[in-house]
Motif scaffolding. Structure first.
Motif, PDB file in Angstrom:
ATOM      1  N   GLY A 182       0.643  -1.203  -0.165  1.00 49.64           N
ATOM      2  CA  GLY A 182       0.139   0.246   0.176  1.00 49.64           C
ATOM      3  C   GLY A 182       1.277   1.109   0.212  1.00 49.64           C
ATOM      4  O   GLY A 182       0.228   2.442  -0.282  1.00 49.64           O
ATOM      5  N   ASP A 183       2.191   1.651   0.193  1.00 49.07           N
ATOM      6  CA  ASP A 183       3.134   2.126   0.229  1.00 49.07           C
ATOM      7  C   ASP A 183       3.565   2.792  -1.140  1.00 49.07           C
ATOM      8  O   ASP A 183       3.361   2.409  -1.579  1.00 49.07           O
ATOM      9  N   ILE A 184       3.359   4.008  -1.187  1.00 48.17           N
ATOM     10  CA  ILE A 184       3.420   4.759  -2.828  1.00 48.17           C
ATOM     11  C   ILE A 184       4.828   4.587  -2.866  1.00 48.17           C
ATOM     12  O   ILE A 184       5.420   5.407  -1.364  1.00 48.17           O
ATOM     13  N   VAL A 185       5.844   4.030  -3.637  1.00 48.29           N
ATOM     14  CA  VAL A 185       7.433   4.442  -3.781  1.00 48.29           C
ATOM     15  C   VAL A 185       7.522   4.831  -5.048  1.00 48.29           C
ATOM     16  O   VAL A 185       7.142   5.014  -6.079  1.00 48.29           O
ATOM     17  N   ARG A 204      15.764  -2.271  -4.734  1.00 46.48           N
ATOM     18  CA  ARG A 204      15.487  -1.255  -4.841  1.00 46.48           C
ATOM     19  C   ARG A 204      14.331  -0.710  -5.962  1.00 46.48           C
ATOM     20  O   ARG A 204      14.147  -1.762  -6.826  1.00 46.48           O
ATOM     21  N   ALA A 205      13.382  -0.067  -6.070  1.00 42.74           N
ATOM     22  CA  ALA A 205      12.333   0.176  -6.760  1.00 42.74           C
ATOM     23  C   ALA A 205      12.776   0.591  -7.553  1.00 42.74           C
ATOM     24  O   ALA A 205      13.147   1.185  -8.876  1.00 42.74           O
ATOM     25  N   THR A 206      12.297  -0.909  -9.400  1.00 42.77           N
ATOM     26  CA  THR A 206      12.675  -0.247 -10.858  1.00 42.77           C
ATOM     27  C   THR A 206      11.966   0.714 -11.673  1.00 42.77           C
ATOM     28  O   THR A 206      12.183   1.299 -12.427  1.00 42.77           O
ATOM     29  N   ILE A 207      10.137   0.872 -10.805  1.00 40.98           N
ATOM     30  CA  ILE A 207       9.360   1.857 -11.435  1.00 40.98           C
ATOM     31  C   ILE A 207       8.804   2.754  -9.895  1.00 40.98           C
ATOM     32  O   ILE A 207       8.675   2.278  -9.004  1.00 40.98           O
ATOM     33  N   SER A 208       8.046   3.721 -10.542  1.00 38.13           N
ATOM     34  CA  SER A 208       7.323   4.591  -8.880  1.00 38.13           C
ATOM     35  C   SER A 208       5.679   3.390  -9.124  1.00 38.13           C
ATOM     36  O   SER A 208       5.670   3.831 -10.779  1.00 38.13           O
ATOM     37  N   GLY A 209       5.011   3.780  -8.609  1.00 42.36           N
ATOM     38  CA  GLY A 209       3.725   3.158  -8.154  1.00 42.36           C
ATOM     39  C   GLY A 209       3.245   2.980  -6.572  1.00 42.36           C
ATOM     40  O   GLY A 209       4.196   2.938  -6.314  1.00 42.36           O
ATOM     41  N   VAL A 210       2.486   1.860  -6.412  1.00 45.64           N
ATOM     42  CA  VAL A 210       2.262   1.784  -5.332  1.00 45.64           C
ATOM     43  C   VAL A 210       2.653  -0.009  -4.797  1.00 45.64           C
ATOM     44  O   VAL A 210       2.297  -0.969  -5.778  1.00 45.64           O
ATOM     45  N   LEU A 211       2.403   0.103  -3.973  1.00 46.95           N
ATOM     46  CA  LEU A 211       3.720  -1.196  -3.588  1.00 46.95           C
ATOM     47  C   LEU A 211       2.595  -2.433  -2.955  1.00 46.95           C
ATOM     48  O   LEU A 211       2.111  -2.263  -2.522  1.00 46.95           O
ATOM     49  N   ILE A 227       8.871 -11.495  -5.787  1.00 46.58           N
ATOM     50  CA  ILE A 227       8.822 -11.280  -4.573  1.00 46.58           C
ATOM     51  C   ILE A 227       7.853  -9.731  -4.416  1.00 46.58           C
ATOM     52  O   ILE A 227       8.024  -9.413  -3.179  1.00 46.58           O
ATOM     53  N   LEU A 228       7.555  -9.444  -4.866  1.00 47.47           N
ATOM     54  CA  LEU A 228       7.298  -7.909  -5.142  1.00 47.47           C
ATOM     55  C   LEU A 228       6.511  -7.571  -5.921  1.00 47.47           C
ATOM     56  O   LEU A 228       6.819  -7.714  -7.346  1.00 47.47           O
ATOM     57  N   ASP A 229       5.656  -6.197  -6.004  1.00 49.03           N
ATOM     58  CA  ASP A 229       4.302  -6.514  -7.627  1.00 49.03           C
ATOM     59  C   ASP A 229       4.142  -4.502  -7.153  1.00 49.03           C
ATOM     60  O   ASP A 229       3.708  -4.249  -6.291  1.00 49.03           O
ATOM     61  N   ILE A 230       4.506  -3.655  -8.328  1.00 49.02           N
ATOM     62  CA  ILE A 230       4.640  -2.509  -8.139  1.00 49.02           C
ATOM     63  C   ILE A 230       3.051  -1.798  -8.673  1.00 49.02           C
ATOM     64  O   ILE A 230       3.422  -2.274 -10.294  1.00 49.02           O
ATOM     65  N   ASP A 231       2.762  -1.383  -8.812  1.00 47.94           N
ATOM     66  CA  ASP A 231       1.717  -0.960  -9.633  1.00 47.94           C
ATOM     67  C   ASP A 231       1.905   1.255 -10.074  1.00 47.94           C
ATOM     68  O   ASP A 231       1.227   1.487  -9.175  1.00 47.94           O
ATOM     69  N   ASN A 239      -6.185  -0.837  -4.701  1.00 50.99           N
ATOM     70  CA  ASN A 239      -6.252  -1.582  -5.652  1.00 50.99           C
ATOM     71  C   ASN A 239      -5.565  -2.873  -4.848  1.00 50.99           C
ATOM     72  O   ASN A 239      -5.553  -4.019  -4.891  1.00 50.99           O
ATOM     73  N   ALA A 240      -4.206  -2.434  -3.683  1.00 55.86           N
ATOM     74  CA  ALA A 240      -3.571  -2.960  -3.204  1.00 55.86           C
ATOM     75  C   ALA A 240      -4.656  -4.181  -2.139  1.00 55.86           C
ATOM     76  O   ALA A 240      -3.911  -4.854  -1.632  1.00 55.86           O
ATOM     77  N   PHE A 241      -5.703  -3.595  -2.293  1.00 54.95           N
ATOM     78  CA  PHE A 241      -6.589  -4.211  -0.502  1.00 54.95           C
ATOM     79  C   PHE A 241      -7.739  -4.960  -1.499  1.00 54.95           C
ATOM     80  O   PHE A 241      -8.875  -4.841  -0.770  1.00 54.95           O
TER      81      PHE A 241
END
Length: 267
Positions: A182-185, A204-211, A227-231, A239-241
């Motif tokens: 749910g964090d914005i990164v 480290r994040a490859t793009i900006s968005g919502v974790l 291990i992770l997905d960034i929207d 959408n994360a919830f």
């Protein structure tokens, strides 16, 4: 109905079947590795109970627990990697929603109706019905003869981002999370570490968005594991919830297949 697997895609199916009045038992492994944990009933393995969009899934330990949980109008989940409880409970329907891209043992003899999600199964041979899980025109389509499309290994594109939005571990080790779902990164932000006891490797994040998805803190991971997905849509934190459009579409295909075969909640 028994559903093998309780990750985020499987949860979409379990949720819909439960809401439509079916009694659902989910089978999981001892240490599930769903990244979209906020919408995965598999989290009940760690938490005891997991609620997704108003439906509660409870961890059970035996047949009596399962019966009590179903009578309480909850989804029952039990750790059973090999399908031991399929023979014990004798369900009308078995749905293989493990999404392993291969058949881990599900077969037509397990129930009156057997359904599998995605590649790795042949409808009419391994199981009765296969549901297409590949994004695109055929997503959710019921296949009664043949196979689903092969796994491409390429995530569906969102705002032009595909491979960039899903990250895999570059090392064997233990997850140490810095951020939470749910964090914005921003691109380049430190999200977590992979600790392999010799060194803590930064992720480290490859793009900006919502974790949108992130493995549990302390999870043991192998190299190349997702291990992770960034929207990339920062405005879509909710959408994360919530259950995804893909999971809902697949769930619709499963429900249609069950009803078309004359199996209803009152049965």
């Amino acid at each position: 109905i028994i559903v093998r697997g309780a990750g985020d895609l499987s949860t979409g199916t379990i949720h819909k079947l439960h809401r439509c009045g079916f009694k659902v038992v989910a089978l999981e492994i001892e240490k599930p590795l769903a990244i979209r944990r906020k919408v995965a009933f598999s989290e009940a393995v760690y938490l005891g109970e997991m609620e997704v969009e108003g439906v509660i899934c409870k961890l059970c330990h035996n047949i009596d627990d399962i019966k009590e949980t179903l009578n309480d109008n909850k989804v029952a989940l039990i750790i059973d990697e090999n399908g031991y409880y399929i023979d014990k409970l004798k369900p009308k329907v078995v749905v293989d929603a493990i999404i392993a891209k291969k058949n881990l043992g599900t077969n037509k003899s397990m129930a009156d109706l057997t359904i599998a999600l995605g590649p790795g199964f042949c409808a009419g041979k391994d199981v009765d019905i296969v549901i297409e899980t590949m994004r695109g025109h055929n997503l959710g389509r019921i296949i009664t003869n043949g196979r689903a499309e092969k796994n491409t290994g390429v995530p569906g594109a969102i705002k032009g981002f595909s491979k960039e939005r899903v990250m895999h571990s570059q090392y064997d080790g233990i997850m140490e999370n810095v951020c939470k779902i749910g964090d914005i990164v921003e691109k380049g932000d430190l999200l977590c570490y992979i600790n392999n006891y010799e060194k803590k490797h930064e992720v480290r994040a490859t793009i900006s968005g919502v974790l949108r998805g992130l493995l549990k803190d302390g999870a043991k991971v192998n190299k190349n594991l997702k291990i992770l997905d960034i929207d990339p849509r920062k405005e879509e934190v909710k959408n994360a919830f919530t259950i995804s459009d893909k999971a809902r579409c697949i769930a619709g295909g499963v429900l249609e297949a069950i009803l078309n075969n004359g199996i209803y909640p009152q049965n």
